[in-house]
Design a protein around this motif. Structure first.
Motif, PDB file in Angstrom:
ATOM      1  N   GLY A  29       0.804  -1.219   0.000  1.00 50.00           N
ATOM      2  CA  GLY A  29       0.000   0.000   0.000  1.00 50.00           C
ATOM      3  C   GLY A  29       0.835   1.265   0.000  1.00 50.00           C
ATOM      4  O   GLY A  29       0.399   2.310   0.502  1.00 50.00           O
ATOM      5  N   ARG A  80       6.588   1.833   5.286  1.00 51.95           N
ATOM      6  CA  ARG A  80       5.686   2.929   5.654  1.00 51.95           C
ATOM      7  C   ARG A  80       4.362   2.847   4.906  1.00 51.95           C
ATOM      8  O   ARG A  80       3.470   3.671   5.109  1.00 51.95           O
ATOM      9  CB  ARG A  80       6.351   4.276   5.376  1.00 51.95           C
ATOM     10  CG  ARG A  80       7.637   4.508   6.170  1.00 51.95           C
ATOM     11  CD  ARG A  80       8.120   5.937   6.026  1.00 51.95           C
ATOM     12  NE  ARG A  80       9.425   6.107   6.649  1.00 51.95           N
ATOM     13  CZ  ARG A  80      10.571   6.132   5.976  1.00 51.95           C
ATOM     14  NH1 ARG A  80      10.559   6.016   4.656  1.00 51.95           N
ATOM     15  NH2 ARG A  80      11.716   6.296   6.607  1.00 51.95           N
ATOM     16  N   LYS A 129       0.626   1.790   3.829  1.00 46.38           N
ATOM     17  CA  LYS A 129      -0.519   1.700   4.741  1.00 46.38           C
ATOM     18  C   LYS A 129      -0.887   0.257   5.105  1.00 46.38           C
ATOM     19  O   LYS A 129      -1.529   0.021   6.141  1.00 46.38           O
ATOM     20  CB  LYS A 129      -1.728   2.408   4.134  1.00 46.38           C
ATOM     21  CG  LYS A 129      -2.209   1.845   2.807  1.00 46.38           C
ATOM     22  CD  LYS A 129      -3.374   2.685   2.264  1.00 46.38           C
ATOM     23  CE  LYS A 129      -3.857   2.161   0.916  1.00 46.38           C
ATOM     24  NZ  LYS A 129      -4.967   3.000   0.383  1.00 46.38           N
ATOM     25  N   HIS A 130      -0.477  -0.706   4.276  1.00 48.53           N
ATOM     26  CA  HIS A 130      -0.785  -2.104   4.590  1.00 48.53           C
ATOM     27  C   HIS A 130       0.358  -2.817   5.300  1.00 48.53           C
ATOM     28  O   HIS A 130       0.200  -3.968   5.729  1.00 48.53           O
ATOM     29  CB  HIS A 130      -1.115  -2.882   3.316  1.00 48.53           C
ATOM     30  CG  HIS A 130      -2.269  -2.335   2.548  1.00 48.53           C
ATOM     31  ND1 HIS A 130      -3.430  -1.890   3.161  1.00 48.53           N
ATOM     32  CD2 HIS A 130      -2.454  -2.146   1.212  1.00 48.53           C
ATOM     33  CE1 HIS A 130      -4.280  -1.458   2.247  1.00 48.53           C
ATOM     34  NE2 HIS A 130      -3.710  -1.591   1.048  1.00 48.53           N
TER      35      HIS A 130
END
Length: 223
Positions: A98, A155, A157-158
């Motif tokens: 992500g 870093r 998001k997932h």
């Protein structure tokens, strides 16, 4: 006189019989003619046509045509209408985690496809197991092949789904992972020569750099 055959008729019958005997004799002579015993030179196969010889020296781009197809997961670079892109086996790490992604994902996919064309196997073929998902296994296979994942990708998001704060996979233990770099895989598993294994690895690895901005682009790969 009655009972006497005319001379002309007798002569004609005799002539026909003679011609028939003569033809039979000639036929017998032809059948008894000895076989040719003189050696016969073998005729070499014809030379390939000029165009076939020229074809071998044509540039690669004139020998083959590539067709682009199946744009089902295609996206605009300026506006992403979905984050679910790429065939699973060709999916890049930034998409799984992500993180920000753009055209470098295509170079990652290309490297996976070239490996598949050369070996007949997927470079990455993730499978789910007891306690881990296909994404976990996919990331594990990347780390086994390419080494630890850089902090910049962690870093995404997932990333917290798959990694702890130390950068280790959450669902697959380090002791269950086995490092196996690309060049030894090509040589040991697929029996490429050491020279060819190095050449293939040198070609593919720049497209398999984790960080998208450090990954080679298409223009650089053509040089």
């Amino acid at each position: 006189a009655p009972g006497v055959v005319p001379a002309t008729a007798t002569t004609g019958t005799t002539s026909a019989e003679g011609e028939e005997k003569k033809a039979d004799a000639e036929a017998e002579e032809e059948e008894e003619e000895p076989l040719v015993t003189t050696p016969v030179a073998l005729v070499p196969p014809p030379s390939p046509p000029a165009e076939a010889t020229e074809k071998e020296t044509l540039p690669f781009k004139e020998l083959y045509r590539a067709y682009l197809a199946d744009f089902g997961n295609a996206n605009w670079t300026s506006s992403h209408f979905t984050e679910d892109i790429q065939t699973r086996q060709y999916r890049s790490p930034e998409v799984i985690l992500g993180a920000q992604w753009s055209t470098p994902v295509d170079l990652w996919s290309l490297a996976c496809m070239v490996f598949e064309l050369l070996t007949g196997d997927f470079l990455f073929e993730p499978k789910s197991g007891d306690g881990y998902s296909k994404e976990d296994d996919h990331l594990c296979q990347m780390i086994e092949l390419l080494g630890p994942m850089p902090r910049s990708l962690l870093r995404g998001k997932h990333a917290p789904r798959y990694f702890n704060k130390k950068g280790q996979l959450l669902h697959i233990a380090p002791e269950d992972m086995h490092e196996w770099p690309l060049q030894p895989i090509l040589h040991e598993k697929y029996q490429f020569s050491e020279e060819d294994s190095k050449a293939i690895a040198d070609f593919l690895l720049p497209m398999l750099v984790y960080e998208p901005l450090k990954r080679k682009n298409a223009h650089e790969m053509l040089r």
